[in-house]
Structures are given as C-alpha cells and as structure tokens.
Scaffold this active site. Sequence first.
Site, PDB file in Angstrom:
ATOM      1  N   GLU A 179      -5.042  -4.218  10.752  1.00 17.23           N
ATOM      2  CA  GLU A 179      -4.284  -3.667  11.486  1.00 17.23           C
ATOM      3  C   GLU A 179      -4.297  -2.664  12.460  1.00 17.23           C
ATOM      4  O   GLU A 179      -5.193  -1.799  12.502  1.00 17.23           O
ATOM      5  CB  GLU A 179      -3.935  -2.597   9.556  1.00 17.23           C
ATOM      6  CG  GLU A 179      -4.056  -3.187   8.319  1.00 17.23           C
ATOM      7  CD  GLU A 179      -3.243  -2.162   7.803  1.00 17.23           C
ATOM      8  OE1 GLU A 179      -2.155  -2.476   6.509  1.00 17.23           O
ATOM      9  OE2 GLU A 179      -4.144  -1.313   7.066  1.00 17.23           O
ATOM     10  N   GLU A 217      -6.518   5.046   7.654  1.00 15.79           N
ATOM     11  CA  GLU A 217      -6.259   6.655   7.399  1.00 15.79           C
ATOM     12  C   GLU A 217      -7.692   7.148   7.272  1.00 15.79           C
ATOM     13  O   GLU A 217      -8.017   8.575   6.906  1.00 15.79           O
ATOM     14  CB  GLU A 217      -5.570   6.670   6.469  1.00 15.79           C
ATOM     15  CG  GLU A 217      -4.318   6.465   7.050  1.00 15.79           C
ATOM     16  CD  GLU A 217      -2.855   6.118   6.360  1.00 15.79           C
ATOM     17  OE1 GLU A 217      -2.703   6.070   5.549  1.00 15.79           O
ATOM     18  OE2 GLU A 217      -1.500   4.972   7.465  1.00 15.79           O
ATOM     19  N   ASN A 255       0.269  -1.000   0.200  1.00 12.83           N
ATOM     20  CA  ASN A 255       0.017  -0.108  -0.011  1.00 12.83           C
ATOM     21  C   ASN A 255       0.680   1.150  -0.120  1.00 12.83           C
ATOM     22  O   ASN A 255       1.155   1.584   0.827  1.00 12.83           O
ATOM     23  CB  ASN A 255      -1.004  -0.133   1.547  1.00 12.83           C
ATOM     24  CG  ASN A 255      -1.878   0.855   1.275  1.00 12.83           C
ATOM     25  OD1 ASN A 255      -1.721   2.339   0.292  1.00 12.83           O
ATOM     26  ND2 ASN A 255      -2.491   1.489   2.471  1.00 12.83           N
ATOM     27  N   GLY A 291       2.677   2.405  10.609  1.00 19.00           N
ATOM     28  CA  GLY A 291       3.701   3.230  10.674  1.00 19.00           C
ATOM     29  C   GLY A 291       4.690   3.778  11.457  1.00 19.00           C
ATOM     30  O   GLY A 291       5.637   5.003  11.572  1.00 19.00           O
ATOM     31  N   SER A 332       3.093  -1.683  10.125  1.00 11.28           N
ATOM     32  CA  SER A 332       5.253  -1.574  10.575  1.00 11.28           C
ATOM     33  C   SER A 332       5.612  -3.379  10.115  1.00 11.28           C
ATOM     34  O   SER A 332       6.218  -3.859  10.363  1.00 11.28           O
ATOM     35  CB  SER A 332       5.216  -1.478  11.805  1.00 11.28           C
ATOM     36  OG  SER A 332       4.922  -0.280  12.223  1.00 11.28           O
ATOM     37  N   LYS A 389       0.167   4.127  -0.687  1.00 15.54           N
ATOM     38  CA  LYS A 389      -0.628   5.563   0.305  1.00 15.54           C
ATOM     39  C   LYS A 389      -0.721   6.679  -1.114  1.00 15.54           C
ATOM     40  O   LYS A 389      -0.126   6.389  -2.010  1.00 15.54           O
ATOM     41  CB  LYS A 389      -0.029   5.905   2.137  1.00 15.54           C
ATOM     42  CG  LYS A 389      -0.178   4.174   2.658  1.00 15.54           C
ATOM     43  CD  LYS A 389       0.250   4.816   4.243  1.00 15.54           C
ATOM     44  CE  LYS A 389       0.134   3.322   4.747  1.00 15.54           C
ATOM     45  NZ  LYS A 389       0.180   3.246   5.950  1.00 15.54           N
ATOM     46  N   HIS A 418      -9.834   1.444   4.975  1.00 18.74           N
ATOM     47  CA  HIS A 418      -8.451   1.443   5.606  1.00 18.74           C
ATOM     48  C   HIS A 418      -8.502   3.045   6.904  1.00 18.74           C
ATOM     49  O   HIS A 418      -9.400   3.410   7.118  1.00 18.74           O
ATOM     50  CB  HIS A 418      -6.724   2.375   4.778  1.00 18.74           C
ATOM     51  CG  HIS A 418      -5.756   2.157   4.884  1.00 18.74           C
ATOM     52  ND1 HIS A 418      -5.075   3.469   6.243  1.00 18.74           N
ATOM     53  CD2 HIS A 418      -4.892   1.176   5.065  1.00 18.74           C
ATOM     54  CE1 HIS A 418      -3.997   2.332   6.483  1.00 18.74           C
ATOM     55  NE2 HIS A 418      -3.806   1.785   6.109  1.00 18.74           N
TER      56      HIS A 418
HETATM   57  P1  PGA Z   1       2.918   0.637   7.276  1.00 20.74           P
HETATM   58  O1  PGA Z   1       1.596   0.481   6.699  1.00 20.74           O
HETATM   59  O2  PGA Z   1       3.129  -0.470   6.778  1.00 20.74           O
HETATM   60  O3  PGA Z   1       3.352   1.402   6.945  1.00 20.74           O
HETATM   61  O4  PGA Z   1       3.102   0.796   8.804  1.00 20.74           O
HETATM   62  C1  PGA Z   1       0.260  -0.328   6.492  1.00 20.74           C
HETATM   63  C2  PGA Z   1      -0.333  -0.134   6.332  1.00 20.74           C
HETATM   64  O5  PGA Z   1      -1.105   0.980   6.763  1.00 20.74           O
HETATM   65  O6  PGA Z   1      -1.450  -0.080   5.335  1.00 20.74           O
END
Ligand code: PGA
Length: 248
Positions: free
Chosen positions: A166, A98, A10, A172, A211, A12, A96
Amino acid sequence: MPIRPAIIGNWKMNGSGKEVKLVSRFADFLDKHKIAADVMICPPATLIGRAGGAIKGSKLKIGAQNCHVAASGAYTGDVSASMLKDAGAKAVIVGHSERRAGYDETDKQVRQKAQAVIEQGLQSIICVGETRQQFNKGQTLQVVGRQLRGSIPSSATPQSTLIAYEPVWAIGSGRTPKPADILRTHAHLRKTLLKLHPKEGAKFKILYGGSVSAANASDILALENVNGALVGGASLSFKDFTTILRSV
Ligand code: PGA
C-alpha cells in the site's frame, strides 16, 4: 497452480450497528454470485462479533484491523489476537501505514503482532508501503523490501500470511501508481519472499491497496503478482465493493 485472489475490505474507524446490514448484503451477494476470490471485511473491533453473527455460514469472512502483541494483561484500551479470534475474526491486518505513522509502529512490532496473530491460527495481513517522498526519491523497492524483511515472522506460510503493498501516498487520495510501478514493486516483493522462503515464496498472496476503486480494480488485479486487493473507502459502498468483486 494459480493463486486464488483475496479481496479484503478495510473499514478503518467507520461503521456502527446499522452497517452490519451492509456486511449481510455482501454475504448475500457472495452466496449468490460465483466470485473467484476469498473475500473478507475488516470492520472496527466493535462490530466483529455482530457482523460475524449476522453472516454465519456465509463465504464472507470477518477480520480485524490491529491487535496487541500480548495475549492479555495490563494494556488499557488494547485488544489481543486471541480476543479478536474469540469475537469471530479470521485474520488481522498488521502494520497498516496509518498505524506505522500514527503510532510509530516499527517493523519489529509489526512482526511481533503478526507472530501473535499466527499463533492464534489466524491469518496476518502484513502491510508495507513507501511515502510520497520515498517514491519521488526512487526508494520504493528499497523501502518495501526492508519493511517486508523486518515485518514477516520466520514462521509465516502462504496460508498464515498475506502481504499488502500500500503506497502511503495512494491511500485515500484517489491516486494510484502507474501499472508499471505496481508491477515492478510486486515483482520485487515476490523476489524478496522467494529469498526468505525458497520453497513457498511463490505461493504467498501479495495484495495491492491504495485507492482501489470500481473503475481501476480490473486493470490492477490483472497485473502479474497482484493476487488481490486491500480496499478502504470503496469497501463501505455496496455498489463499489461488489463491482470490485465482479472484476476479479
Ligand atoms: P483506500 O484505503 O482504498 O481508501 O485508499 C486502503 C487502505 O488503507 O487499506
């Protein structure tokens, strides 16, 4: 039959024209190495067409990160599932955290988006996950169970739909839950899927995301009911993402 894992990158809101080359390098890698997983990169919508064009015929698939529930209409700035399909996407991430947090997306909206994706013959990747506060209060299973029940369309099948767990606090942050916690949450999601879909609940892929790195991927992917990973930051690095692929 064991479930074939899926590793999904992903990106983003990262990447411009020059990163299409990175997608091509992933495709070359996949074609040269025997990786026992379905692999996909979800770049920003602006790159779906170019990335898809650059890797035609490869095992690598291209997906999208979000869509509108409607097929078309007066929704300035939005993109529909059918448009993403037309651009070459094979799947769409929906719900997601976010988007749930930043755009107040509800389970109902996520379910409608997933439905719109499935109706186009694409795969929906439905995300669920608890916040740090909910984790600290011991509410993880309750929260992700409720999100899953509310976000998965009744028409979902293991072919049309993937679930991604997640934890919001792991995204992140460089922090991941303890293996025992991931195990417990994935077992709960499996149980919920079996309740919702007694016949096929065992076959849905449940990915872990948050992560995932070159260093921790093999331990996480070895856990029961972890059928792959949704990878953010590490999918922007050739070395990190291919190390994750090798660890499947
Ligand atoms: P990350 O993001 O691996 O950077 O923690 C995962 C995600 O939000 O899909």
